[in-house]
Motif scaffolding. Structure first.
Motif, short mmCIF file in Angstrom:
data_model
loop_
_atom_site.label_atom_id
_atom_site.label_comp_id
_atom_site.label_asym_id
_atom_site.label_seq_id
_atom_site.Cartn_x
_atom_site.Cartn_y
_atom_site.Cartn_z
N ALA A 79 3.26 1.11 20.52
CA ALA A 79 2.64 1.40 21.81
C ALA A 79 2.87 2.85 22.22
CB ALA A 79 3.21 0.47 22.87
N TYR A 80 2.18 3.27 23.29
CA TYR A 80 2.35 4.62 23.84
C TYR A 80 3.82 4.89 24.11
CZ TYR A 80 2.12 8.54 27.09
OH TYR A 80 2.30 9.75 27.70
N PRO A 81 4.35 6.06 23.78
CA PRO A 81 3.66 7.26 23.30
C PRO A 81 3.57 7.37 21.78
CG PRO A 81 5.91 7.81 23.74
CD PRO A 81 5.77 6.35 24.07
N PHE A 82 3.89 6.28 21.08
CA PHE A 82 3.89 6.35 19.62
C PHE A 82 2.49 6.31 19.02
CE2 PHE A 82 8.16 4.80 20.67
CZ PHE A 82 8.90 5.79 20.05
N ASN A 83 1.46 6.21 19.87
CA ASN A 83 0.10 6.39 19.38
C ASN A 83 -0.23 7.87 19.24
OD1 ASN A 83 0.19 6.75 22.18
ND2 ASN A 83 -1.97 6.24 22.43
N ILE A 84 0.68 8.74 19.66
CA ILE A 84 0.56 10.18 19.43
C ILE A 84 1.24 10.49 18.11
CG2 ILE A 84 1.09 12.47 20.32
CD1 ILE A 84 1.33 11.22 23.11
N ASP A 85 0.49 11.05 17.16
CA ASP A 85 1.02 11.23 15.80
C ASP A 85 2.32 12.02 15.76
OD1 ASP A 85 -1.02 9.78 14.65
OD2 ASP A 85 -2.29 11.53 14.25
N SER A 86 2.42 13.06 16.57
CA SER A 86 3.62 13.90 16.52
C SER A 86 4.85 13.12 16.96
CB SER A 86 3.44 15.13 17.40
OG SER A 86 3.24 14.76 18.76
N ILE A 87 4.69 12.20 17.91
CA ILE A 87 5.81 11.38 18.38
C ILE A 87 6.09 10.26 17.38
CG2 ILE A 87 6.66 9.94 20.26
CD1 ILE A 87 6.32 12.89 21.00
N LEU A 88 5.03 9.69 16.82
CA LEU A 88 5.17 8.64 15.82
C LEU A 88 6.01 9.10 14.64
CD1 LEU A 88 4.38 5.89 14.48
CD2 LEU A 88 2.31 7.04 13.65
N PHE A 92 2.22 15.23 11.38
CA PHE A 92 3.38 14.99 10.52
C PHE A 92 4.70 15.04 11.29
CE2 PHE A 92 0.09 17.20 7.98
CZ PHE A 92 -0.25 16.16 7.14
N GLY A 93 4.62 15.24 12.59
CA GLY A 93 5.83 15.38 13.39
C GLY A 93 5.91 16.79 13.94
N LEU A 94 7.06 17.41 13.79
CA LEU A 94 7.24 18.79 14.23
C LEU A 94 7.52 19.67 13.03
CD1 LEU A 94 7.86 17.14 16.92
CD2 LEU A 94 9.09 19.18 17.63
#
Length: 253
Positions: A18-27, A219-221
């Motif tokens: 769920a949000y915010p893990f639908n944002i790739d950088s956070i996932l 891919f993250g940061l």
């Protein structure tokens, strides 16, 4: 000086749904270490940079809407639950000052400061010997000057050094000259044992020497050099080719 050594995402990858893990950088964020007193986090709108800085600030004890650790006002919940899954690993040092400057909700912070001013004035009327501490700290009402002036007053008056300062798009209210002044102030505070974590779009702020720059991506940061950032490359290209860009954007039609 470092007060935060690193952050870790403690949520198992299979539960990042769920949000915010639908944002790739956070996932795809697992760990981020802070090696420089000044760390910048950059990315497009909606890429997750402000969400990340916000979660770090809350986890470090700051009010979600901004301010110091002593601010506990509440206007409207707009922050994510990422802070619940984020582990902040601290160093052996403890900051003596701190502030979370969130441009989006700065109006609410300024309003809270004004309310504290009113309470202090009433207390001084009852006891004339009472110290006028808030005026010293903030340089007066933050609402009685322009948006940009209030940002700079805050950083010059309220930020005292030996502090942890988290800034979310501080350039949003600042002119180019004011951004130069902010760079100078950041340097003064770094020389006074402060640490900054800043989400920004500003190529001016990103030029701070020896800072670390992380770009949020699918891919993250990922760490990048200053001249590799889109902010630097696009601004440079526009300034060197503004007539061509104006044409390409269809503004001459």
């Amino acid at each position: 000086m470092h007060y935060i050594h690193s952050i870790r995402n403690t949520k198992p990858i299979e539960d990042r749904i769920a949000y915010p893990f639908n944002i790739d950088s956070i996932l795809n964020l697992n760990e981020l270490r802070f090696r420089s007193p000044v760390t910048f986090i950059i990315g497009e709108n909606g890429s997750g940079k402000s969400t990340l800085v916000e979660a770090i600030a809350i986890n470090a004890g700051f009010n979600p809407e901004g301010g110091t650790k002593n601010f506990n006002f509440h206007t409207k919940d707009s922050h994510s639950e990422l802070f619940n899954d984020l582990q902040v690993i601290r160093t052996a040092f403890r900051e003596h000052d701190g502030f979370f400057l969130r441009a989006e909700s700065f109006y609410n912070v300024a309003t809270e400061v004004d309310e504290l001013f009113s309470e202090e004035k009433e207390a001084i009327l009852r006891d004339p010997d009472k110290e006028n501490a808030l005026s010293e700290l903030y340089g007066g009402s933050l609402h009685e000057c322009s948006h940009g002036e209030s940002f700079l007053n805050l950083m010059h008056k309220r930020f005292s050094g030996r502090g942890l300062y988290l800034l979310d798009e501080p350039e949003s209210a600042l002119s180019i000259n004011s951004q130069f002044r902010l760079l100078t102030r950041i340097n003064q505070l770094v020389n006074n044992k402060s640490q900054f974590i800043i989400a920004t779009h500003s190529p001016i702020l990103l030029a701070y020497p020896d800072s670390e720059i992380y770009t949020v991506s699918e891919f993250g940061l990922q760490q990048v050099e200053y001249e590799e950032t889109e902010q630097f490359k696009l601004y440079k290209y526009f300034l060197n080719n503004y007539q061509k860009m104006v044409t390409e954007l269809g503004l001459n039609e």
